[in-house]
Design a protein around this motif. Structure first.
Motif, PDB file in Angstrom:
ATOM      1  N   THR A  89      -6.225   8.946  -8.993  1.00 64.12           N
ATOM      2  CA  THR A  89      -5.302   9.325  -7.918  1.00 64.12           C
ATOM      3  C   THR A  89      -4.260   8.245  -7.617  1.00 64.12           C
ATOM      4  OG1 THR A  89      -6.773   8.408  -6.214  1.00 64.12           O
ATOM      5  CG2 THR A  89      -7.099  10.717  -6.836  1.00 64.12           C
ATOM      6  N   LEU A 122       4.675  12.813  -7.302  1.00 59.32           N
ATOM      7  CA  LEU A 122       4.380  13.193  -5.917  1.00 59.32           C
ATOM      8  C   LEU A 122       3.602  12.069  -5.241  1.00 59.32           C
ATOM      9  CD1 LEU A 122       4.308  15.368  -3.662  1.00 59.32           C
ATOM     10  CD2 LEU A 122       2.206  16.241  -4.726  1.00 59.32           C
ATOM     11  N   ASN A 123       4.134  11.549  -4.142  1.00 59.05           N
ATOM     12  CA  ASN A 123       3.447  10.558  -3.318  1.00 59.05           C
ATOM     13  C   ASN A 123       3.037  11.216  -2.016  1.00 59.05           C
ATOM     14  OD1 ASN A 123       4.020   8.636  -5.283  1.00 59.05           O
ATOM     15  ND2 ASN A 123       5.843   7.909  -4.237  1.00 59.05           N
ATOM     16  N   GLU A 124       1.739  11.211  -1.727  1.00 54.00           N
ATOM     17  CA  GLU A 124       1.243  11.883  -0.534  1.00 54.00           C
ATOM     18  C   GLU A 124       0.981  10.901   0.608  1.00 54.00           C
ATOM     19  OE1 GLU A 124      -1.011  15.644  -0.990  1.00 54.00           O
ATOM     20  OE2 GLU A 124      -1.913  14.533  -2.656  1.00 54.00           O
ATOM     21  N   PRO A 125       1.045  11.391   1.853  1.00 53.53           N
ATOM     22  CA  PRO A 125       0.825  10.511   3.007  1.00 53.53           C
ATOM     23  C   PRO A 125      -0.536   9.823   3.004  1.00 53.53           C
ATOM     24  CG  PRO A 125       1.801  12.590   3.699  1.00 53.53           C
ATOM     25  CD  PRO A 125       1.451  12.743   2.257  1.00 53.53           C
ATOM     26  N   ASP A 126      -1.555  10.451   2.408  1.00 56.35           N
ATOM     27  CA  ASP A 126      -2.885   9.839   2.401  1.00 56.35           C
ATOM     28  C   ASP A 126      -3.033   8.737   1.361  1.00 56.35           C
ATOM     29  OD1 ASP A 126      -2.947  11.242   0.040  1.00 56.35           O
ATOM     30  OD2 ASP A 126      -4.648  12.513   0.562  1.00 56.35           O
ATOM     31  N   ASP A 128      -2.506   9.115  -2.029  1.00 58.49           N
ATOM     32  CA  ASP A 128      -2.631   9.611  -3.401  1.00 58.49           C
ATOM     33  C   ASP A 128      -1.261   9.638  -4.065  1.00 58.49           C
ATOM     34  OD1 ASP A 128      -5.325   9.946  -3.141  1.00 58.49           O
ATOM     35  OD2 ASP A 128      -5.253  12.102  -2.792  1.00 58.49           O
ATOM     36  N   TRP A 130       0.683  10.911  -7.627  1.00 54.50           N
ATOM     37  CA  TRP A 130       0.519  11.792  -8.783  1.00 54.50           C
ATOM     38  C   TRP A 130       1.729  11.670  -9.701  1.00 54.50           C
ATOM     39  CZ3 TRP A 130      -4.275  13.107  -8.261  1.00 54.50           C
ATOM     40  CH2 TRP A 130      -4.810  13.398  -7.010  1.00 54.50           C
ATOM     41  N   SER A 141      -7.629  17.984  -5.331  1.00 54.17           N
ATOM     42  CA  SER A 141      -6.863  17.210  -4.354  1.00 54.17           C
ATOM     43  C   SER A 141      -5.383  17.123  -4.717  1.00 54.17           C
ATOM     44  CB  SER A 141      -7.451  15.797  -4.203  1.00 54.17           C
ATOM     45  OG  SER A 141      -7.525  15.139  -5.452  1.00 54.17           O
ATOM     46  N   TYR A 142      -5.015  17.534  -5.938  1.00 55.01           N
ATOM     47  CA  TYR A 142      -3.600  17.640  -6.291  1.00 55.01           C
ATOM     48  C   TYR A 142      -3.108  18.996  -5.782  1.00 55.01           C
ATOM     49  CZ  TYR A 142       0.621  17.857  -9.214  1.00 55.01           C
ATOM     50  OH  TYR A 142       1.923  17.958  -9.657  1.00 55.01           O
ATOM     51  N   PRO A 143      -2.202  19.034  -4.810  1.00 56.21           N
ATOM     52  CA  PRO A 143      -1.885  20.281  -4.099  1.00 56.21           C
ATOM     53  C   PRO A 143      -1.530  21.483  -4.975  1.00 56.21           C
ATOM     54  CG  PRO A 143      -0.920  18.424  -2.941  1.00 56.21           C
ATOM     55  CD  PRO A 143      -1.477  17.879  -4.232  1.00 56.21           C
TER      56      PRO A 143
END
Length: 407
Positions: A89, A122-126, A128, A130, A141-143
């Motif tokens: 991740t 993709l950079n997520e707020p939590d 992670d 990708w 967990s990858y949307p």
């Protein structure tokens, strides 16, 4: 006015009221099946429309790129191939060439927003991170991998939620055999620590012999390859998604079935072992020890159970895999409609194929060629017409069968 001239209003007696209620109940009982049938007819038509939209998308993709979307593609790590590394991740995950044909189809079925998300980092707020095209498609967990795409769902299918990720009801056709539908034309060379992109001679021999459908795993396929005719070759078909209920059409079992040769030589091996419930013939018995990674649970995943179908056993027959959920085997199409399934031919037309379509003798060995001198190949040799009748012939792209009857 005297009481003798007072107007008396008539009223229902209790008996009359009960009779009226009974009549209304009978009418509702008579009308309810008709209403349900009308609703299912509407859902079936919507399912057919989804299939037509996917078929049109595949034709538009072919027009744009001169090939069908590759089943088993995506950017990957050329020097590492472990499943654990593929689901990292921190931005270093990779696809392992496991993305289904549906991923490349996204912008051609009005899913441009989803495509933009998949095809860019993709950079997520939590925290992670990708890469473009994400990690291995088993990671929820990858949307995008956990998102249902409406066009990929049949409205008659009630499946939803975990343990599945984003579900699908439309699987590409890999033909009338299954060896080697998991690896396909491009394989990982463990000794050399690299991918063999259609360069392993023995693997290509296996694929040419046994992968006879419109789609060949990890290989570019074109309409020109369908020499049997676009209107005589199935491009994709409908599948149910699993409901965790032992439905033989959505899940296989892990009890010893004897391995590849026993299953390949008898497509009815799973039934013949005796694990189908005689009182509920659509279901495995409790003794079957089924594995609950189920059909249609991951629309982005190339594996047989997820996004492949073959024309060995007739529609709505049992799934019978060689081993666990990520192996190959019998994967007939299936549906929640009565009596059959939708399929799309390579010409873009959508047909409803009945469960009773002529499918030859289901215990005939499938076609496979194992390449090594120490291994035994099928008694049905490569290049044979399909041993599975009209149904099998519709699954092959270049076997020179004659389709001379309606279906």
């Amino acid at each position: 006015m005297t009481n003798s001239h007072r107007f008396i209003r008539p009223a229902f007696t209790l008996v009359e009221l009960l009779v009226v209620i009974a009549i209304i109940g009978i009418l509702v009982g008579l009308l309810l099946p008709a209403v349900q049938a009308a609703r299912e007819a509407a859902r079936r038509m919507s399912c057919s429309n989804n299939a037509k939209q996917i078929a049109l998308g595949l034709h538009n993709y072919h027009s744009a790129y001169k090939q069908l979307p590759i089943h088993g593609g995506g950017p990957t790590n050329e020097f590492e191939n472990s499943t654990g590394a593929a689901i990292r991740t921190d931005g270093r995950g990779f696809t392992r060439l496991e993305l289904s044909y549906l991923v490349g189809l996204l912008p051609f079925v009005e899913q441009q927003a989803m495509w933009e998300m998949v095809s860019n980092p993709l950079n997520e707020p939590d925290g992670d991170v990708w890469p473009a095209f994400g990690p291995r498609p088993t990671l929820g967990s990858y949307p995008p991998w956990a998102t249902d795409v409406p066009t990929f769902r049949c409205p008659s299918d009630p499946g939803f939620g975990l343990p599945a990720l984003g579900r699908t009801n439309y699987a590409c056709c890999t033909g009338d055999a299954f060896y080697d539908a998991e690896e396909g034309a491009t394989i990982w060379n463990t000794g050399a620590n690299r991918w063999e992109y259609e360069t392993d001679a023995r693997q290509m021999q296996r694929v040419r012999s046994g992968m006879r459908g419109a789609f060949v795993t990890r290989k570019s396929m074109k309409f020109r390859d369908m020499t049997d005719g676009l209107s005589n070759t199935i491009m994709f078909g409908e599948i149910i998604s699993g409901l965790t209920d032992r439905d033989k059409r959505s899940v296989s079992f892990t009890n010893a079935k004897g391995g590849f040769v026993q299953v390949a030589n008898n497509p009815k091996r799973c039934q013949d072992i005796g694990y189908i419930d005689p009182l509920r013939p659509r279901f495995w018995t409790a003794a079957a020890n089924v594995t609950f990674s189920e059909r249609g649970s991951r629309w982005a995943d190339l594996h047989t159970l997820q996004t492949q179908m073959n024309t060995i056993l007739p529609p709505n027959a049992e799934v019978c895999l060689v081993g666990s959920s990520d192996t190959y085997g019998m994967a007939p199409p299936s549906s929640q409609h009565n009596g059959g399934v939708h399929v799309s031919l390579c010409d873009g037309s959508v047909r409803f194929v009945t469960d009773s379509i002529e499918a030859g003798t289901s215990t005939t060995p499938t076609i496979y060629y194992r390449a090594l001198s120490s291994e035994v190949s099928s008694t049905t040799p490569p290049g044979s017409p399909s041993p599975f009748g009209l149904w099998g012939a519709l699954g092959t792209r270049a076997s020179k069968e004659t389709i001379d009857e309606d279906f």
